[in-house]
Design an enzyme around this catalytic site. Structure first.
Site, PDB file in Angstrom:
ATOM      1  N   LYS A 253      40.919  45.126  41.333  1.00 21.69           N
ATOM      2  CA  LYS A 253      41.414  44.105  40.409  1.00 21.69           C
ATOM      3  C   LYS A 253      41.682  44.650  39.007  1.00 21.69           C
ATOM      4  O   LYS A 253      42.624  44.222  38.336  1.00 21.69           O
ATOM      5  CB  LYS A 253      40.440  42.935  40.344  1.00 21.69           C
TER       6      LYS A 253
ATOM      7  N   GLY B 226      35.410  42.528  37.692  1.00 24.39           N
ATOM      8  CA  GLY B 226      36.622  41.737  37.492  1.00 24.39           C
ATOM      9  C   GLY B 226      36.401  40.246  37.592  1.00 24.39           C
ATOM     10  O   GLY B 226      36.899  39.467  36.764  1.00 24.39           O
TER      11      GLY B 226
ATOM     12  N   GLY C 132      27.074  39.602  36.916  1.00 27.71           N
ATOM     13  CA  GLY C 132      28.127  40.544  37.278  1.00 27.71           C
ATOM     14  C   GLY C 132      29.114  40.756  36.155  1.00 27.71           C
ATOM     15  O   GLY C 132      29.590  39.787  35.542  1.00 27.71           O
TER      16      GLY C 132
END
Length: 408
Positions: free
Chosen positions: A56, A120, A117
């Site tokens: 990504k 992307g 996280g």
């Protein structure tokens, strides 16, 4: 390939089914190892492709133009080749996640959002939280200033919404969760972008703690709908998106029967599978196929502890299946791991039958039924998504289970 998905790996993707239902287009999966990335992008032998992990952000330098969504998210999940051969990068994950959160009633204005996280999808989640006017956005990573070691210390007493964008808990490693929600008693909601399994361990724990939770299947459906313009089709409306999502959810869910030995799980399960046109899996039969010995013989020969260990291993193999009807063993719910594994992709139906109607012959553990029921009843009750009485004709119980399954 004209239209499709690139990424590595792609073994569990349901994107082709999604795009066929949303826009009736021919959409291919193209598993792309990292060693083939440069050659694929140099050839640009496609009209438009979706991009997933791990590309990504890597796709950005290949784009001549970026849509506003891609610029905000710092990554692309859609590449469209223009007539001059150049690439335009878009990010429809933004629209998908925004749709998911709004459909689940999230109002983030003035709220705190914690994102697990920093990849992307984490950047996309941050952009969505900003769009929804969150007042504070914190990103957790393994090595950042805010990490999994100090998160409980810094947010354990605070109210916040949680978005998981990591792959922790995704098939085939579905038995894990990125954190323990018991450390965050004021968490107001959980969104997990994972859609396989349908209920991650994070979402299951949230439900047990009374925290509203949603998975990523609706996000996946909505982002696919938002990408249809690049594949030469009209962008579906909200009702179509929701209809396709419900169809996929229902088709992928298992119906799992639990209950006392002799309550009719195999009989009702088989009738239900026939009624629904689904594959039927009987855990006792699967045990025999797996180990070459029946559960009854195993119990008599090697004892209950040995049997439960092997039963757990067998359930771990069955639970990832989708779209099945499963009859679980009467004592399978004794182990927390079994309950969680079966609930990941299944709705659990507690099949209830009066004790005086339960057979005991050939059932080594059914000597004292009242005591057995006293021990197991709380576990059946807590594990079940719904209950059905099996005190009349089997067909009536099967029909009731089917109706309840499709209603939920």
């Amino acid at each position: 390939m004209q239209y499709g998905l690139i990424g590595w790996p792609l073994g569990h993707s349901i994107s082709p089914q999604l795009h066929r239902r949303l826009a009736r287009i021919n959409y291919e999966l193209h598993p792309l190892p990292e060693t083939e990335w440069d050659a694929f992008m140099a050839a640009k032998d496609f009209a438009a492709v979706n991009v997933t992990i791990p590309y990504k952000q890597r796709a950005l330098p290949y784009c001549t133009r970026l849509t506003p969504a891609a610029q905000r998210c710092g990554g692309v999940n859609l590449l469209q080749k223009e007539t001059d051969g150049s690439l335009t990068g878009d990010n429809t994950d933004f629209a998908g996640l925004l749709f998911l959160l709004r459909q689940n009633g999230w109002e983030l204005a003035g709220q705190t959002v914690v994102i697990l996280g920093s990849g992307g999808t984490g950047h996309t989640a941050k952009a969505v939280a900003e769009e929804m006017r969150a007042s504070e956005i914190a990103t957790v990573s393994r090595t950042g200033a805010l990490n999994y070691e100090n998160l409980a210390e810094r947010f354990g007493k605070r109210a916040f919404y949680l978005i998981n964008t990591t792959p922790v808990g995704m098939m085939p490693q579905s038995g894990a969760a990125p954190l323990d929600l018991r450390q965050f008693p004021h968490c107001k909601g959980v969104a997990d972008v994972i859609y396989n399994p349908l209920r991650t361990r994070l979402c299951l724990q949230a439900a047990e703690l009374g925290i509203p939770a949603c998975n990523g299947l609706l996000m996946l459906t909505a982002q696919a709908a938002a990408a249809e313009y690049a594949f030469g089709a009209a962008v579906p409306g909200e009702e179509t998106v929701l209809q396709v999502y419900r169809e996929l959810l229902t088709e992928r869910r298992n119906l799992v029967f639990i209950g006392m030995p002799g309550s009719g799980k195999t009989t009702i399960g088989r009738l239900t599978a026939q009624r629904m046109g689904r594959e039927f899996l009987d855990c006792d039969e699967e045990y025999l196929l797996e180990y070459g010995i029946s559960p009854e013989e195993e119990l008599l020969t090697h004892g209950e502890l040995y049997f439960r260990e092997r039963e757990e291993a067998m359930i771990r193999k069955i639970a990832p299946r989708t779209g099945c009807v499963i009859a679980a063993g009467g004592g399978s719910i004794l182990r927390e791991e079994n309950r969680a594994a079966l609930r990941e992709n299944g709705l659990l139906c507690w099949l209830q039958r009066p004790l005086e109607l339960l057979p005991t012959e050939g059932r080594p553990l059914s000597i004292d039924l009242p005591e057995l029921y006293r021990q197991r009843e709380p576990l059946y009750r807590s594990a079940a998504d719904f209950a059905i009485e099996n005190d009349k004709l089997p067909k009536a119980a099967a029909e009731a289970a089917v109706q309840k399954f499709y209603w939920l």
